[in-house]
Design an enzyme around this catalytic site. Structure first.
Site, short mmCIF file in Angstrom:
data_model
loop_
_atom_site.label_atom_id
_atom_site.label_comp_id
_atom_site.label_asym_id
_atom_site.label_seq_id
_atom_site.Cartn_x
_atom_site.Cartn_y
_atom_site.Cartn_z
N ASP A 903 19.32 41.85 -4.05
CA ASP A 903 18.94 41.73 -2.90
C ASP A 903 17.00 42.73 -3.68
O ASP A 903 17.49 43.69 -4.15
CB ASP A 903 18.91 42.71 -2.30
CG ASP A 903 18.04 43.27 -0.64
OD1 ASP A 903 17.11 42.42 0.15
OD2 ASP A 903 18.88 44.18 0.11
N LYS A 972 10.00 54.81 6.53
CA LYS A 972 10.92 53.83 6.38
C LYS A 972 10.30 52.78 7.01
O LYS A 972 10.06 50.93 6.63
CB LYS A 972 12.58 53.69 5.90
CG LYS A 972 12.52 52.45 5.32
CD LYS A 972 14.40 52.48 5.29
CE LYS A 972 14.73 50.98 4.48
NZ LYS A 972 16.34 50.95 4.11
N ASP A 1131 15.44 36.84 0.93
CA ASP A 1131 15.02 37.71 0.25
C ASP A 1131 16.40 38.59 -0.39
O ASP A 1131 16.33 39.32 -1.33
CB ASP A 1131 13.33 38.56 0.23
CG ASP A 1131 13.57 39.55 1.04
OD1 ASP A 1131 14.95 39.59 1.82
OD2 ASP A 1131 13.79 40.51 0.88
#
Length: 1215
Positions: A903, A972, A1131
């Site tokens: 990742d 986050k 991704d």
């Protein structure tokens, strides 16, 4: 008799039948109970009595009318006795009597007029039911053309129709008035037709498909004969009808259309000449007529070669056209198929390089197995639907269940017959309207048989949720299903299925494990080589959205009208069964969504109860909703690829947008080879179901689910709103709270029902496919180039549970390092060691091996260590794979099917840091080598904490309250989405949600604290990623100025994919009539100005998404060249454990190669050429805007000195 109750005296007075007075003086207050309090009046007692008499008379008139109505309707539940009303003595009553007499007289006159009209209508009805004759000869406005046409139509022997075509072509188009010329110019300037034009063009095209060319000609002639409607006609409409006559070889009618083209002031184009020549080729006409046609075509500066290269035609049409041309030019041959073009992008040079060694992967299945799988998939797509056994817990087969199923089957048989009859009547009515010269849905309803339509409608009825479905959504669904079924039928009718079978059988030789193709090719290259000289058949263009919705709405209304059921399903089928009153199965109701009122089709509760009682054990899916049983077709064009027969688009579209499709179609074919091959490679990955995980999930699914593990409970577990009504006198605040509670309960029930249905579909499909050795997921992409699997329910692009259900069908031995990568992947899934080195993670995996083995052996009865992981189901699947590998005799030889993920570390910021060569930002997102992974979220949280501490020391109250609450988790989501364009408003909502989850945080400070934190997060990002913010600002400002010029932002990705943002002002179109008028909002990219706010906010994230998709495609293509199995979720890159080192190397190399290109400079040049190269306008304001845009585009952000080569050595770039 009627008795008037006297409320005041408690007694009544009977109205006598004789000539006595209407009421006695004792009844003076008789109407008080009805009309309320009796008002005071200055009238004399005698006058008041007279008024009361006439009040009674008026009321009795109303009651008498109601009696007549009930008697006429023969309502059995109401028994009415005839009432004799005492006549009012003549000469009394005053002006009220005169008014009543006048109203009676008016009503009698209206009744007489209505009877006359009704009689005339009944006499005319038989004539109306007879279809009007179809017109062939047009009415022309130009006198000279009209005179010529009349002479030629009489059929003089010296002027055969074959010669008249050439003379008609030589006729100059009639001179248009200034108004007509301006209207024609405006019409040509608009890329998108109006709703009415779209409907007319779709009607004409559909008439060709259903062999109703005379009807299309009749409607075109009628529209052309009306001056106002003629202005809406386009050359494409005339060409469509000409093509229909050409296919039939009807020359006379084709010449009529040519005359209309000239009369409309239009000039024939390549398609017009192709139709004329094709018709002459079919009729074997003399060479002189064909020669004149070709000469006129040359005078119009149209090239003969382009007839065969630029006009989409079937092989039969090309043959007829070639026959005509060779009568004049015997040596003529069509232009040869262009040599296969090669993509010249520097990024793809190595992918398409010839002569270099390649190791393209082969499937693990032999040719015979793959051919059998192809036949299975072909049968599925020819049937258009798939029956799947439901995994829902089946009830015991009691007599009640069996009776419900029998009742349902009996009703469905009746409904199918009723639907067929209703469709026949609808088609007859629409045919009469079309014969009147107006376009209708008649040809669209003829595409499928009544039985096929009825079965499709019943399938939709079967899956309608109890809460109903919006009419507009249902209309779109029905329109699309009709189109998809028609496309499959047309391919079957035109013998494309047989050609596909031959070609696909040869194509499988490239993929099968027991055959070889020399030289090795990419799947797309091999498929194109097998195509032969005729090339691909012309693709079926999707219907315009207004037509799609109108057709779907018509079908939904047919369903509402035709489908009824008995009111009492439990009544015995004996005496009186046929007289049981029927009730509609579907009801049309209105509901509010937000502030909008929408129409909903809702099933009757009795029908929903019948479905629940029957508990049918199967689910029905469309063929395109289910994974494929054989490898997908390679993508070779924007319309060709993926499923064998079902239509699919290369690029997913926002409803109403067309420009992106036009950009794709106008692209040189080689420019899209990178996208074609990457999507084909992703679709060629074979999958299988992880049976052990599926069994555990089904166990939980049947045992009322588990929300913590992502298995939703049944809908019966949803919270119920309060059953009792609030007592009288409840305070308004309490009532408002109760309303909010009810709304919350209803919302929770809807969400739970949706989640449960989604899980049911996914698990049922997994159970259906678990015994298949392999299945495939065809892919397409969105407007940014991001890739997605086409089947929506079962794929690797989903939740933790969805991913854990799948594994690679083709295994690969672990080799010397595969076991370590399995362990590392396990630790990554737990989320426990995100900031530790790879060595520390490996050591941790060895420490918890006992927990891993316990989880694998006793997942539901052991210590359940796997349930505490961030991704519990994938963690469990990895534990099982690791346990099997560790217990095998030789772990290096263990064949693993488990996909291992790598990742990106905040991938959006990685691309920004590489674009800006930002050393500080690059270090924060692991572009530089380091011993430990850098966590950008923790870094931002630390910077925010520094700012908070400074403000707290200065006495800022909210900063003091936040002490101890600024954490990685709080910031986050905002940090992650800032790179994708989140605004401060959206970021504040994200932080507010996180703060409310903290049990110790004082909730009264949530609003103020979220405002403070989002400001500090943005400030921290400005400090840490200065180059990133500068690039974002440049992209945003450029998009704002471009949208102010009236254009949408567009660019081309480094791999050559054209991108255009689909954000435009909302336009509306109205579909009138039927059970409701439907207003549909859509973002039309050709007729509406761009939405400036969405254009500027969307450009930075969309541009970055186009870069990460380019990086993924490059990695996929190079991995395929090296023989790796590779798939991705944006991704997050997946491959076998043994191949992770190779994939990591390719991933880093392609990221460096991608960002070694001058991406921002190329973008600037493209935007300048696209939006700043137009000649100067007379509008000074527009010139100033263009000048400012030009200056902004040239002012590229400054870049830093980061060395991209460091990425190749970064362990944690993707990890």
């Amino acid at each position: 008799s009627f008795r008037w109750q006297v409320s005041g005296a408690g007694r009544g007075t009977t109205i006598p039948a004789g000539p006595s007075p209407l009421v006695s003086p004792a009844g003076a207050g008789a109407l008080g109970g009805i009309w309320g309090r009796r008002r005071s009046s200055s009238a004399s007692p005698c006058e008041r009595d007279r008024r009361k008499d006439w009040g009674h008379a008026e009321l009795l008139e109303v009651l008498e009318a109601r009696v007549r109505q009930l008697q006429a309707e023969s309502v059995s539940e109401v028994t009415v006795k005839r009432v004799d009303v005492t006549r009012i003595p003549e000469g009394s009553g005053g002006r009220w009597a005169e008014k009543l007499d006048k109203e009676k007289w008016i009503m009698q006159k209206r009744k007489q007029q209505l009877e006359v009209k009704l009689k005339a209508h009944m006499q005319k009805l038989p004539r109306e039911r007879q279809l009007r004759p179809l017109r062939v000869e047009p009415r022309l406005q130009n006198g000279q053309l009209a005179g010529c046409l009349q002479r030629w139509a009489r059929g003089s022997p010296d002027s055969p129709w074959e010669k008249q075509l050439a003379q008609a072509l030589q006729e100059t188009p009639r001179k248009l008035s200034r108004e007509e010329a301006q209207a024609l110019a405006n019409r040509e300037a608009k890329a998108q037709l109006s709703g009415q034009q779209q409907k007319l063009l779709a009607f004409l095209k559909c008439c060709l498909l259903t062999d109703h060319v005379p009807l299309a000609h009749h409607v075109l002639v009628t529209q052309h004969g009306n001056f106002r409607r003629r202005r809406q006609l386009t050359l494409a409409m005339y060409n469509t009808v000409m093509l229909g006559w050409a296919r039939k070889g009807s020359f006379k009618e084709l010449v009529y259309v040519f005359f209309m083209v000239k009369d409309a002031g239009l000039t024939p184009d390549l398609l017009s000449y192709a139709a004329a020549l094709q018709c002459m080729g079919r009729l074997d006409q003399d060479a002189e007529t064909i020669k004149r046609c070709l000469e006129q075509m040359a005078r119009d500066r149209l090239q003969l070669q382009k007839l065969f290269s630029a006009v989409p035609m079937s092989r039969d049409e090309q043959a007829a056209l070639l026959t005509a041309v060779r009568k004049v030019k015997p040596a003529f041959s069509p232009p040869p198929r262009p040599a296969p073009q090669v993509n010249i992008s520097p990024l793809l040079r190595d992918v398409y390089a010839q002569g270099r060694p390649v190791s393209y992967p082969k499937l693990h299945l032999p040719l015979k197995t793959l051919e059998d799988l192809f036949q299975q998939q072909l049968r599925v797509e020819l049937a258009t639907t798939v029956q799947v056994q439901s995994v829902d817990k089946a009830p015991p087969l009691t007599s009640e269940v069996l009776h419900a199923r029998e009742t349902l089957r009996s009703l469905q048989a009746q409904w199918e017959a009723a639907l067929c009859q209703e469709l026949q009547e609808i088609k007859a009515n629409l045919a009469r309207t079309a014969h009147g010269g107006r376009p209708t849905l008649y040809p669209h309803l003829c595409l499928l048989s009544e039985r096929q339509m009825a079965q499709m409608l019943l399938q939709v009825l079967q899956v309608l949720p109890p809460q109903g479905e919006s009419l507009i959504h249902l209309a779109h669904e029905l329109g699309m299903r009709t189109f998809n079924r028609y496309v499959v039928q047309r391919k079957q009718r035109e013998h494309q299925v047989q050609a596909l079978q031959r070609r696909y059988s040869e194509y499988l030789r490239l993929l099968a494990c027991d055959t070889q193709v020399d030289p090795p090719r990419l799947p797309r290259q091999h498929w194109e080589m097998l195509g032969g000289p005729g090339g691909e058949p012309p693709p079926e263009q999707p219907w315009p959205l207004p037509v799609l919705l109108q057709l779907g709405k018509q079908l939904a209304e047919v369903l509402v009208r035709a489908v009824h059921m008995p009111r009492n399903l439990g009544a015995p089928a004996g005496k009186g069964a046929g007289t049981e009153p029927l009730i509609p199965v579907l009801y049309h109701v209105y509901s509010f969504r937000s502030v909008r009122q929408i129409g909903i089709l809702k099933p009757h509760p009795a029908f929903s109860q019948l479905l629940a009682a029957a508990a049918e054990p199967t689910l029905t899916f469309e063929a395109a909703e289910v994974p494929m049983l054989c490898p997908p077709l390679p993508w070779t064009s924007p319309h060709s690829g993926a499923f064998l027969l079902s239509p699919a688009k290369l690029m997913r579209a926002v409803e109403g947008t067309m420009l992106h499709q036009q950009r794709l179609e106008h692209c040189p074919p080689a420019a899209l080879h990178g996208a074609f091959d990457a999507l084909t490679q992703l679709g060629n990955c074979a999958w299988r179901v992880n049976g052990r995980v599926l069994d555990l999930v089904l166990e939980l699914f049947h045992a009322h689910g588990c929300t913590r593990l992502g298995v939703p409970p049944p809908a019966s577990d949803a919270p119920c709103p309060p059953a009792r009504r609030p007592p009288p006198g409840t305070p308004p605040a309490r009532l408002a709270e109760l309303r909010r509670e009810v709304a919350r309960c209803l919302k929770a029930a809807r969400e739970l029902r949706s989640l449960r249905a989604d899980a049911l579909y996914r698990l049922s499909l997994a159970q259906h496919l678990r015994h298949h050795g392999a299945f495939w997921l065809p892919h397409n992409m969105d407007f940014r180039g991001r890739t997605y699997p086409c089947p929506p329910h079962l794929s690797h692009l989903g939740s933790d549970l969805a991913r854990a259900l799948l594994e690679f069908a083709q295994g690969c031995p672990l080799g010397p390092h595969g076991l370590d990568w399995l362990k590392l992947h396990l630790v990554n899934l737990t989320g426990l060691k995100k900031r530790e080195s790879l060595q520390a993670r490996l050591a941790f995996a060895d420490q918890v091996l006992d927990e891993v083995l316990d989880s694998a052996d006793r997942p539901m009865t052991g210590r359940k260590w796997w349930m505490e992981a961030d991704e519990p189901w994938q963690t469990l699947a990895c534990c099982m794979e690791l346990a099997r590998a560790l217990r095998s005799p030789d772990p290096t030889s263990f064949v693993s099917h488990f996909p291992v993920h790598q990742d990106g570390s905040c991938n959006g910021l990685q691309h920004y840091a590489a674009l800006g060569r930002d050393s500080v930002g690059a270090a924060s997102v692991n572009l530089t080598p380091s011993d430990l992974p850098q966590d950008v979220y923790s870094g931002v949280a630390a910077q925010v904490e520094v700012f908070r501490r400074q403000d707290a020391e200065q006495g800022v109250r909210v900063a003091q309250v936040l002490e101890g609450f600024v954490s990685r988790k709080v910031v986050k989501q905002t940090v992650m989405t800032v790179v994708y364009g989140v605004t401060r408003y959206g970021g504040r909502l994200q932080i507010e949600k996180r703060l409310r989850e903290l049990p110790d945080f004082p909730q009264e400070f949530v609003w103020e604290a979220s405002h403070y934190l989002v400001r500090q997060v943005f400030n921290s990002l400005q400090e840490m990623f200065s180059a990133t913010r500068a690039i974002q600002h440049w992209l945003t400002e450029s998009a704002r100025l471009i949208s102010h010029t009236g254009s949408a932002v567009e660019w081309v990705t480094p791999l050559g994919i054209p991108i255009i943002q689909p954000y435009h002002r909302i336009s509306k179109f109205l579909i009138k009539g039927g059970i409701q008028s439907m207003t549909f909002n859509h973002s039309s990219d050709s007729s509406q100005r761009p939405n400036t706010l969405k254009q500027k906010n969307g450009f930075p994230p969309n541009f970055i998404h186009s870069l990460d998709s380019s990086h993924m495609m490059l990695t996929a293509l190079h991995c395929y060249r090296k023989g790796l199995t590779f798939v991705s979720v944006h991704d997050c890159f997946w491959t076998h454990a043994a191949d992770v080192p190779v994939m990591n190397q390719v991933c880093r190399e392609q990221f460096v190669r991608l960002h070694s290109q001058p991406i921002l400079r190329d973008l600037s040049r493209f935007l300048v050429k696209r939006f700043c190269s137009a000649p100067r306008s007379q509008n000074l304001s527009k010139n100033a805007q263009t000048r400012k845009l030009f200056e902004t585009l040239l002012a590229l952000p400054e870049t830093g000195d980061f060395d991209l080569e460091q990425v190749k050595q970064s362990t944690y770039f993707f990890s």
